[in-house]
Design a protein around this motif. Structure first.
Motif, PDB file in Angstrom:
ATOM      1  N   UNK A  67      16.139   8.759  33.455  1.00 32.49           N
ATOM      2  CA  UNK A  67      15.373   9.244  34.613  1.00 32.49           C
ATOM      3  C   UNK A  67      14.248   8.280  34.992  1.00 32.49           C
ATOM      4  N   UNK A  68      13.709   7.594  34.010  1.00 32.93           N
ATOM      5  CA  UNK A  68      12.709   6.556  34.324  1.00 32.93           C
ATOM      6  C   UNK A  68      13.406   5.413  35.068  1.00 32.93           C
ATOM      7  N   UNK A  69      14.538   4.973  34.515  1.00 37.43           N
ATOM      8  CA  UNK A  69      15.277   3.850  35.112  1.00 37.43           C
ATOM      9  C   UNK A  69      15.728   4.193  36.542  1.00 37.43           C
ATOM     10  N   UNK A  70      16.248   5.409  36.711  1.00 41.17           N
ATOM     11  CA  UNK A  70      16.737   5.842  38.037  1.00 41.17           C
ATOM     12  C   UNK A  70      15.618   6.344  38.956  1.00 41.17           C
ATOM     13  N   UNK A 211      21.913   5.974  45.443  1.00 40.87           N
ATOM     14  CA  UNK A 211      21.420   5.174  44.306  1.00 40.87           C
ATOM     15  C   UNK A 211      22.221   3.877  44.128  1.00 40.87           C
ATOM     16  N   UNK A 212      23.210   3.666  44.954  1.00 43.29           N
ATOM     17  CA  UNK A 212      24.003   2.436  44.888  1.00 43.29           C
ATOM     18  C   UNK A 212      25.260   2.567  44.037  1.00 43.29           C
ATOM     19  N   UNK A 213      25.507   3.786  43.506  1.00 44.54           N
ATOM     20  CA  UNK A 213      26.654   3.939  42.603  1.00 44.54           C
ATOM     21  C   UNK A 213      27.946   4.200  43.382  1.00 44.54           C
ATOM     22  N   UNK A 214      28.885   3.274  43.226  1.00 44.70           N
ATOM     23  CA  UNK A 214      30.182   3.445  43.883  1.00 44.70           C
ATOM     24  C   UNK A 214      31.125   4.093  42.895  1.00 44.70           C
ATOM     25  N   UNK A 215      31.242   5.389  42.984  1.00 45.64           N
ATOM     26  CA  UNK A 215      32.106   6.118  42.058  1.00 45.64           C
ATOM     27  C   UNK A 215      33.552   6.070  42.572  1.00 45.64           C
TER      28      UNK A 215
END
Ligand code: FPP
Ligand code: MG
Length: 295
Positions: A67-70, A211-215
């Motif tokens: 959660x800190x990283x994200x 968040x940039x995540x390509x699932x």
């Protein structure tokens, strides 16, 4: 599961710092999937609740750091520790939970301890890959699944394998079960990010892409879109997009059936896991419940 909660509380109390107890008790425990697996596999072993508690503390630590990283403000529908008490506190609480878990882990047999410990290195590598991959639009399915395996499946795989080692069951069959359960669980999670609403998710819907995540549903969509449409999808990547754009993505996903395609991957992994342990009714039920979350 009460025995696991008791063990968790004991370990937290042993940290001997009121602030740790206060902060920890503010966290939502979540589904305790990893602990449930350990208890089911190694039910008869006296140290199963302790091993389950250790794995849950490691998992909690990883989420605090994640959660800190994200820069996530919420976790499981509640304010994250980094949001309420700041990132420094969240990192330090994670460190305490993680090191307390390892202090307890070293008392286990070497094969059990090494199985869990090695998975944390893998987990951390997976998190690093996830962050790197989110910097650009990733369309490589294999690369995505490799990262997913490291980030989310390794701890579940290790929990199942370590529990099997404790009671001398087939470690490799349980490892495969845990790995595939973890992978299909995460693929379903990725699907729910697109198909479920904010209230049931406990976080904004379609947040992964922001968040940039390509699932997987995005990777499959990209493959099938026309060149112009590919451009349009690319231009929405890793930024806050408006309702009409999210609607366009969802419409295209339903046109090209990319949710169904992703679900089929999760289903296949789940079937393989079932096959590995088809004689264990409880473990098969866990898979069935998990797969049903999606619709
Ligand atoms: C959630 O991913 C993140 C993980 C499952 C693993 C995070 C791992 C680390 C931070 C490294 C390990 C660190 C320690 C202290 C053990 P996500 O962001 O895709 O999912 P989310 O929606 O639940 O946040
Ligand atoms: Mg996260």
């Amino acid at each position: 599961m009460q025995r696991v909660e008791k063990e968790i509380q004991r370990l937290i109390t042993e940290c001997d710092y009121d602030e740790v107890t206060r902060l920890f008790n503010m966290l939502s425990g979540g589904k305790r999937l990893r602990a449930k697996l350990i208890l089911k596999i190694a039910a008869e072993h006296k140290d199963a609740p302790l091993l389950a508690a250790i794995v849950e503390l490691i998992h909690a630590a990883s989420l605090l750091h994640d959660d800190v990283i994200d820069e996530a403000d919420t976790r499981r529908g509640m304010a994250s520790v980094n949001a309420t008490d700041g990132s420094k506190t969240a990192v330090m609480l994670g460190d305490i939970l993680y090191s307390k878990a390892f202090t307890e882990l070293v008392a286990f047999d070497k094969d059990v301890a090494q199985t869990i410990a090695a998975s944390v290195t893998a987990l951390s590598k997976g998190e690093m890959m996830d962050v790197k991959m989110a910097e650009e639009f990733n369309v490589d399915e294999e690369k995505y699944l490799d990262m997913l395996y490291l980030k989310t499946a390794t701890l579940i795989e290790a929990a199942a394998k370590a529990a099997a080692l404790l009671v001398a069951k087939d470690a490799e069959a349980h490892a495969l079960y845990g790995r595939n359960l973890g992978l299909s669980f995460q693929i379903i999670d990725d699907i729910l990010d697109i198909t479920a609403d904010e209230e049931s998710l406990g976080k904004p819907a379609m947040n992964d892409f922001v968040e940039g995540k390509c699932t997987l549903p995005y990777i499959y969509l990209y493959e099938l879109l026309s060149d112009d449409e590919k451009e349009r999808l690319l231009s929405s990547h890793a930024k806050k997009i408006d309702k009409s754009e999210t609607q366009w993505i969802q419409d295209k996903m339903s046109e090209y059936k990319t949710i169904e395609k992703s679900f089929a991957v999760a289903q296949k992994l789940s079937d393989e896991a079932k096959e590995a342990l088809s004689n264990d009714e409880d473990l098969v039920n866990i898979l069935d419940t998990m797969i049903k979350r999606s619709y």
